[in-house]
Write an enzyme that holds these catalytic residues in place. Structure first.
Site, short mmCIF file in Angstrom:
data_model
loop_
_atom_site.label_atom_id
_atom_site.label_comp_id
_atom_site.label_asym_id
_atom_site.label_seq_id
_atom_site.Cartn_x
_atom_site.Cartn_y
_atom_site.Cartn_z
CG HIS A 135 -15.00 103.60 148.46
ND1 HIS A 135 -15.87 103.93 147.45
CD2 HIS A 135 -15.77 103.25 149.51
CE1 HIS A 135 -17.11 103.81 147.89
NE2 HIS A 135 -17.08 103.41 149.14
CE1 TYR A 149 -14.89 108.79 140.38
CE2 TYR A 149 -15.22 110.86 139.25
CZ TYR A 149 -14.90 110.17 140.39
OH TYR A 149 -14.58 110.85 141.54
N PRO A 175 -15.41 119.45 139.64
CG PRO A 175 -17.68 119.03 139.95
CD PRO A 175 -16.75 119.98 139.28
CE LYS A 182 -6.80 114.99 143.57
NZ LYS A 182 -7.42 113.98 144.42
CE1 TYR A 185 -11.39 110.32 142.11
CE2 TYR A 185 -10.99 108.78 143.90
CZ TYR A 185 -11.86 109.57 143.16
OH TYR A 185 -13.19 109.59 143.48
P1 FAD Z 1 -16.36 126.99 151.14
O1 FAD Z 1 -16.75 125.61 151.49
O2 FAD Z 1 -17.01 127.67 149.99
O3 FAD Z 1 -16.55 127.86 152.46
C1 FAD Z 1 -16.49 129.26 152.46
C2 FAD Z 1 -17.38 129.79 153.56
O4 FAD Z 1 -17.24 131.20 153.64
C3 FAD Z 1 -18.85 129.53 153.31
O5 FAD Z 1 -19.44 128.90 154.44
C4 FAD Z 1 -19.44 130.89 153.04
O6 FAD Z 1 -20.77 131.03 153.50
C5 FAD Z 1 -18.50 131.79 153.81
N1 FAD Z 1 -18.43 133.17 153.31
C6 FAD Z 1 -18.49 133.60 152.03
N2 FAD Z 1 -18.38 134.94 151.98
C7 FAD Z 1 -18.23 135.35 153.25
C8 FAD Z 1 -18.07 136.64 153.84
N3 FAD Z 1 -18.03 137.74 153.10
N4 FAD Z 1 -17.96 136.70 155.18
C9 FAD Z 1 -18.00 135.59 155.94
N5 FAD Z 1 -18.16 134.35 155.43
C10 FAD Z 1 -18.27 134.24 154.11
N6 FAD Z 1 -14.20 118.70 146.71
C11 FAD Z 1 -13.58 117.54 147.04
O7 FAD Z 1 -12.48 117.57 147.59
N7 FAD Z 1 -14.11 116.30 146.81
C12 FAD Z 1 -15.31 116.19 146.22
O8 FAD Z 1 -15.79 115.06 146.08
C13 FAD Z 1 -16.00 117.39 145.83
N8 FAD Z 1 -17.20 117.33 145.25
C14 FAD Z 1 -17.90 118.49 145.06
C15 FAD Z 1 -19.16 118.36 144.57
C16 FAD Z 1 -19.91 119.50 144.39
C17 FAD Z 1 -21.28 119.33 143.87
C18 FAD Z 1 -19.37 120.80 144.70
C19 FAD Z 1 -20.19 122.04 144.51
C20 FAD Z 1 -18.11 120.91 145.18
C21 FAD Z 1 -17.36 119.77 145.36
N9 FAD Z 1 -16.08 119.84 145.86
C22 FAD Z 1 -15.41 118.67 146.12
C23 FAD Z 1 -15.48 121.14 146.18
C24 FAD Z 1 -15.58 121.51 147.65
O9 FAD Z 1 -16.91 121.46 148.09
C25 FAD Z 1 -14.98 122.91 147.88
O10 FAD Z 1 -13.72 122.97 147.26
C26 FAD Z 1 -14.84 123.24 149.38
O11 FAD Z 1 -16.09 123.55 149.93
C27 FAD Z 1 -13.89 124.41 149.61
O12 FAD Z 1 -13.85 124.74 150.96
P2 FAD Z 1 -13.59 126.22 151.44
O13 FAD Z 1 -13.64 126.17 152.92
O14 FAD Z 1 -12.39 126.76 150.77
O15 FAD Z 1 -14.80 127.08 150.86
C1 DHB Z 2 -18.48 113.05 144.89
C2 DHB Z 2 -18.20 114.27 144.31
C3 DHB Z 2 -17.22 114.36 143.36
O1 DHB Z 2 -16.91 115.53 142.80
C4 DHB Z 2 -16.50 113.24 142.96
O2 DHB Z 2 -15.55 113.35 142.01
C5 DHB Z 2 -16.78 112.02 143.54
C6 DHB Z 2 -17.78 111.94 144.52
C7 DHB Z 2 -19.54 112.98 145.91
O3 DHB Z 2 -20.19 113.99 146.17
O4 DHB Z 2 -19.75 111.90 146.48
#
Ligand code: FAD
Ligand code: DHB
Length: 392
Positions: free
Chosen positions: A74, A202, A294, A298, A386
């Protein structure tokens, strides 16, 4: 059975899996310990937007092939308010772009890459605890297949998300935590329908925020602001469509395309930062150290930037006997994190219905939106944050 690894990675989210992939490319062995099943990790619906820097890292490290093929590149986003849509021309303004590609697809690609080289990954582990992090040989204990195991390592990477065990393992006396909990959440749905728009929308509306995103030519991702205590099952499809239509309606006759809703969930929103992100031989990365609401897309991108930096610092340690990167990890990573924290907070405050704000502030919000879509300088400020600042 092997009992020592240079790096033990706790958590198989984007942070943990990418770190272990990057370490492998640098010739550093690691094991990933994950509490959920592989199937659960590969199917949890979360983020969707990859910054230019994230795309570049996935491409340069050989895990971007499916993203390039199936993701949607995009070059702009739209801000909708007052019945009108306004384009922020991301690429014209910054020279950079984003890709919409689901987080669980990134995870599948990373797990496949680790599996292809027989990288060590253990799923379904429980009772994970970290020990001796202030010594030069920390260890991690856990239970797998009914047996308790203990592995030693040189470093532990705490990539276990916000509710993990690694951050709390740092002494409370050295941790400083900053937090803001928002009085609203997001209601997220997956819909079987064609895209309604070529770019993400948005929308700021009197009834609250809405976001129209995509997953594929046949599956769309949509969100709308809701009470954080809302129960997703309590909402009928009809009620969901009513909110989405109302909040995105446009004077030009554009209308959201409907389809069967096959997934519903409610997401709470918070800003959170833990500093420092390191204690002894334990290094935190991703959501274990910081959370953003979200709205700025980021979270996953910050996780990627953290582990990119951490992988380089570990490479310097193991291959050049240079500890400077590890010593400076937290301070350097936090610069990017605080920038993303501000951007996510700012986008959230600008786009959501603020029931807690006095009428004066609501007028400020409208004025700010109008400025952002009409001033090149203000549009550029949004766009450069962004698409993501370069990953140093
Ligand atoms: P996580 O993905 O949380 O991974 C952590 C892992 O550790 C998990 O698999 C968990 O099961 C495991 N774990 C936990 N405790 C333990 C333990 N004690 N022992 C072993 N394993 C364990 N970010 C973006 O950049 N762009 C977006 O568009 C965006 N949209 C989002 C939309 C939604 C609805 C949500 C909820 C989040 C969004 N985010 C977005 C945020 C993004 O999903 C998270 O920031 C990202 O998953 C972080 O990655 P991580 O690997 O740090 O943590
Ligand atoms: C999506 C999630 C977000 O948090 C965002 O800002 C834009 C898109 C998505 O899940 O597609």
């Amino acid at each position: 059975m092997r009992t020592h690894f240079p790096v033990i990675v706790v958590g198989a989210g984007p942070a943990g899996l990418l770190l272990s992939h990057l370490l492998h490319l640098q010739g550093i062995e690691s094991i990933v310990l994950e509490s959920r099943s592989r199937a659960a990790v590969e199917s949890t619906i979360r983020a969707g937007v990859l910054e230019q820097g994230t795309m570049d890292i996935l491409n340069e490290t050989g895990v971007g092939e499916r993203m390039r093929r199936e993701g949607a590149l995009h070059h702009g986003i739209e801000l909708a308010f007052g019945g009108q849509r306004h384009r922020i021309a991301l690429t014209d303004l910054t020279g950079r772009a984003i890709t919409v590609y689901a987080q669980h697809e990134v995870i599948k690609d990373l797990i496949a890459a680790r599996a292809a080289v027989h990288g060590d990954m253990l799923f379904d582990v429980s009772d994970v605890s970290v020990h001796d992090i202030d010594s030069t040989q920390p260890s991690v204990q856990f239970r797998v297949n009914g047996q308790v195991r203990r592995l030693t390592c040189d470093f532990i990477a705490g990539c276990d998300g916000f509710h993990g065990v690694c951050r709390p393992a740092m002494p409370a006396s050295v941790r400083e935590e900053y937090q803001r909990v928002y009085p609203f959440g997001w209601f997220g749905v997956l819909v079987e329908a064609p895209p309604s728009s070529d770019e993400l929308i948005y929308a700021a509306h009197e009834r609250g925020f809405a976001l129209i995103s995509t997953r594929s030519p046949t599956v769309q991702r949509m969100y709308f602001q809701c009470d954080p205590s809302e129960r997703a099952e309590a909402w009928s499809d009809e009620r969901i469509w009513h909110e989405l239509h109302t909040r995105t309606e446009s004077h030009d006759g554009w209308r959201l395309k409907e389809g069967p809703i096959f997934q519903k969930s409610v997401i709470a929103m918070r800003s959170f930062v833990c500093t420092p992100m390191q204690y002894g031989r334990l290094f935190l990365a991703g959501d274990s150290a910081h959370i953003v609401p979200p709205t700025g897309a980021k979270g996953m991108n910050l996780a990627v930037a953290d582990v990119w930096r951490l992988a380089r610092a570990l490479d310097d340690f193991f291959h050049r006997d240079d500890e400077a990167g590890l010593r400076g990890y937290s301070e350097a990573a936090l610069k990017r994190i605080w920038r993303a924290e501000h951007f996510s907070y700012w986008m959230t405050r600008m786009m959501h219905r603020l029931d807690d704000a006095p009428p004066f502030e609501q007028q400020m919000q409208r004025s700010e939106l109008e400025y952002v879509v009409s001033s090149r300088a203000a549009s550029l400020m949004l766009a450069e944050n962004y698409v993501g600042l370069p990953i140093a």
